[in-house]
Scaffold this motif. Structure first.
Motif, PDB file in Angstrom:
ATOM      1  N   UNK A 128      18.015 134.390   7.987  1.00 53.16           N
ATOM      2  CA  UNK A 128      17.939 133.063   8.595  1.00 53.16           C
ATOM      3  C   UNK A 128      19.166 132.238   8.217  1.00 53.16           C
ATOM      4  N   UNK A 129      19.726 132.530   7.049  1.00 53.45           N
ATOM      5  CA  UNK A 129      20.901 131.799   6.596  1.00 53.45           C
ATOM      6  C   UNK A 129      22.100 131.921   7.516  1.00 53.45           C
ATOM      7  N   UNK A 130      22.070 132.867   8.444  1.00 51.58           N
ATOM      8  CA  UNK A 130      23.174 133.045   9.397  1.00 51.58           C
ATOM      9  C   UNK A 130      23.129 132.034  10.538  1.00 51.58           C
ATOM     10  N   UNK A 131      22.021 131.306  10.670  1.00 50.18           N
ATOM     11  CA  UNK A 131      21.857 130.362  11.785  1.00 50.18           C
ATOM     12  C   UNK A 131      22.458 129.009  11.410  1.00 50.18           C
ATOM     13  N   UNK A 132      23.716 128.859  11.631  1.00 48.11           N
ATOM     14  CA  UNK A 132      24.426 127.664  11.168  1.00 48.11           C
ATOM     15  C   UNK A 132      24.046 126.399  11.939  1.00 48.11           C
ATOM     16  N   UNK A 133      23.463 126.546  13.129  1.00 46.42           N
ATOM     17  CA  UNK A 133      23.089 125.372  13.929  1.00 46.42           C
ATOM     18  C   UNK A 133      21.633 124.965  13.739  1.00 46.42           C
ATOM     19  N   UNK A 134      20.899 125.686  12.915  1.00 47.22           N
ATOM     20  CA  UNK A 134      19.458 125.464  12.784  1.00 47.22           C
ATOM     21  C   UNK A 134      19.161 124.089  12.199  1.00 47.22           C
ATOM     22  N   UNK A 135      18.294 123.324  12.887  1.00 41.26           N
ATOM     23  CA  UNK A 135      17.865 122.019  12.383  1.00 41.26           C
ATOM     24  C   UNK A 135      16.370 121.987  12.092  1.00 41.26           C
ATOM     25  N   UNK A 172      21.760 128.049   3.213  1.00 43.72           N
ATOM     26  CA  UNK A 172      23.062 128.012   3.892  1.00 43.72           C
ATOM     27  C   UNK A 172      22.968 127.297   5.236  1.00 43.72           C
ATOM     28  N   UNK A 173      21.765 127.052   5.719  1.00 47.70           N
ATOM     29  CA  UNK A 173      21.567 126.320   6.983  1.00 47.70           C
ATOM     30  C   UNK A 173      21.726 124.827   6.686  1.00 47.70           C
ATOM     31  N   UNK A 174      22.953 124.388   6.553  1.00 51.34           N
ATOM     32  CA  UNK A 174      23.229 123.040   6.086  1.00 51.34           C
ATOM     33  C   UNK A 174      22.830 121.930   7.032  1.00 51.34           C
ATOM     34  N   UNK A 175      22.470 122.277   8.284  1.00 49.62           N
ATOM     35  CA  UNK A 175      22.104 121.244   9.262  1.00 49.62           C
ATOM     36  C   UNK A 175      20.599 120.994   9.329  1.00 49.62           C
ATOM     37  N   UNK A 214      13.349 126.995  -8.309  1.00 51.75           N
ATOM     38  CA  UNK A 214      14.686 127.550  -8.048  1.00 51.75           C
ATOM     39  C   UNK A 214      15.013 127.556  -6.561  1.00 51.75           C
ATOM     40  N   UNK A 215      14.061 127.962  -5.744  1.00 51.46           N
ATOM     41  CA  UNK A 215      14.290 128.004  -4.309  1.00 51.46           C
ATOM     42  C   UNK A 215      14.456 126.619  -3.710  1.00 51.46           C
ATOM     43  N   UNK A 216      13.615 125.674  -4.137  1.00 49.20           N
ATOM     44  CA  UNK A 216      13.687 124.315  -3.593  1.00 49.20           C
ATOM     45  C   UNK A 216      14.969 123.628  -4.057  1.00 49.20           C
ATOM     46  N   UNK A 217      15.409 123.894  -5.289  1.00 42.80           N
ATOM     47  CA  UNK A 217      16.664 123.319  -5.765  1.00 42.80           C
ATOM     48  C   UNK A 217      17.832 123.829  -4.924  1.00 42.80           C
ATOM     49  N   UNK A 218      17.798 125.120  -4.565  1.00 46.00           N
ATOM     50  CA  UNK A 218      18.846 125.662  -3.688  1.00 46.00           C
ATOM     51  C   UNK A 218      18.854 124.939  -2.346  1.00 46.00           C
ATOM     52  N   UNK A 219      17.665 124.678  -1.795  1.00 46.10           N
ATOM     53  CA  UNK A 219      17.561 123.925  -0.539  1.00 46.10           C
ATOM     54  C   UNK A 219      18.137 122.523  -0.722  1.00 46.10           C
ATOM     55  N   UNK A 220      17.804 121.878  -1.828  1.00 41.81           N
ATOM     56  CA  UNK A 220      18.296 120.527  -2.081  1.00 41.81           C
ATOM     57  C   UNK A 220      19.820 120.495  -2.115  1.00 41.81           C
ATOM     58  N   UNK A 221      20.399 121.512  -2.690  1.00 41.20           N
ATOM     59  CA  UNK A 221      21.859 121.551  -2.820  1.00 41.20           C
ATOM     60  C   UNK A 221      22.562 121.913  -1.519  1.00 41.20           C
ATOM     61  N   UNK A 222      21.893 122.724  -0.686  1.00 38.31           N
ATOM     62  CA  UNK A 222      22.541 123.188   0.546  1.00 38.31           C
ATOM     63  C   UNK A 222      22.193 122.404   1.787  1.00 38.31           C
TER      64      UNK A 222
END
Length: 349
Positions: free
Chosen positions: A232-239, A259-262, A277-285
């Motif tokens: 899923x991280x490959x979907x750069x346009x995902x909102x 990696x889905x920064x949008x 750990x997973x939620x912190x990664x989401x918070x950062x990305x």
């Protein structure tokens, strides 16, 4: 004589202009009721093409007969939106009749909503899609009898679809999804909620070939694994991403999703293997999150809220930590201090 002439001039010139302004603000059913008031009213309304670009028969009785009657009228020749959601008394024969009529071709139809029209089968889908070659969005939510044959008919007849809702179509298999990914690589929205026959292979195919996806709904699909979720991280346009019930999603998968920064909408309800750990990664990305649901996740604590407050405090408006027993900062005062723009939050145990 002068008064009569003035009245006729008003009806011919002023009244159509008034109706053009008023009709744009009327529900279509009210506009239809006004057609019979007077010949002037009828002419003024039917002369406004924008008013007849939508045909809304949702929840109506005898919807099949109403549909056939409406599409026989010239004013619907530029129809763009057809809503039959939860419509009653409509089945395959109505679409087959329209197809047999020959004269009706909905070339400008862009959006077709057949949600919960349970009496429609694969044959009905074949008939109706054959009438709509330029369809952009198709929603067939919870028509449980449909199979991969419906997908086959759709990809054959409608080449331009970018929005596809298959939610609740429990008989759609990997084969149907392969047809979707081979033919709709520009897909922007896909909802496969409760398509319980799908495997990791199907999801990976979607994530590999449909890289333009902006919205992906995987609600209530518990069989997928991290091997698929990481893609899923490959979907750069995902909102928009709904992973409610993704019981095999781990922090590793969620880290890849970060990696889905949008992303603005993320539903992680009942993703029971997720931790801080997973939620912190989401918070950062994902620093533009507006909605986040952690409902029912026991492995998250105040630590992930602190991380979210550092990166998403200005964007987050909806937060659900209901059932997250590891989170102690539950008072509305605490949450508002961390996320000042919260307008909706759920914190009950």
């Amino acid at each position: 004589m002068a008064a009569a002439a003035a009245d006729e001039a008003w009806c011919r010139e002023t009244f159509p202009q008034v109706m053009e302004l008023v009709s744009a603000r009327l529900p279509q059913r009210d506009a239809c009721a006004l057609l019979s008031i007077s010949p002037w009213c009828h002419r003024a309304l039917t002369a406004n093409p924008k008013l007849w670009q939508v045909l809304d028969l949702h929840e109506m009785k005898k919807a099949g007969e109403r549909l056939i009657s409406a599409l026989s009228l010239a004013r619907y020749c530029h129809l763009k939106v057809l809503n039959l959601e939860f419509a009653q008394d409509i089945d395959d024969r109505h679409f087959l009749h329209l197809k047999e009529m020959g004269a009706i071709l909905l070339e400008e139809l862009e959006f077709l909503n057949l949600n919960a029209c349970q009496r429609i089968s694969d044959n009905g889908i074949e008939a109706v899609t054959s009438l709509c070659p330029n369809l952009r969005a198709l929603s067939i939510y919870w028509i449980v009898g449909l199979t991969d044959a419906s997908i086959e008919h759709t990809v054959k007849n409608c080449k331009r679809i970018i929005d596809l809702n298959l939610s609740g179509c429990k008989n759609i298999s990997d084969r149907g999804i392969h047809l979707v990914t081979d033919n709709y690589q520009g897909l922007q929205k896909l909802d496969i909620t409760r398509c319980i026959k799908l495997t990791d292979e199907a999801l990976q195919e979607v994530l590999q070939k449909c890289s333009a996806l902006e919205s992906l709904n995987l609600y209530a699909l518990s069989s997928f694994t991290d091997e698929a979720y990481t893609k899923i991280g490959n979907l750069t346009r995902l909102t928009f991403l709904d992973l409610c019930g993704a019981q095999n999603l781990t922090d590793d998968g969620l880290t890849c999703i970060s990696r889905c920064g949008s992303l603005t909408y993320l539903n992680l309800s009942w993703c029971v293997r997720v931790t801080d750990a997973g939620v912190i990664a989401i918070a950062q990305g994902c620093r533009s999150l507006e909605l986040l649901s952690l409902f029912g996740i026991l492995g998250v604590t105040d630590t992930c809220l602190e991380a979210l407050s550092k990166s998403c405090s200005n964007s987050l408006t909806t937060l659900d930590v209901n059932g997250c027993t590891g989170i102690k900062r539950r008072s509305s005062t605490d949450l508002i201090q961390m996320f000042p723009f919260l307008s909706c939050f759920k914190v009950h145990s």
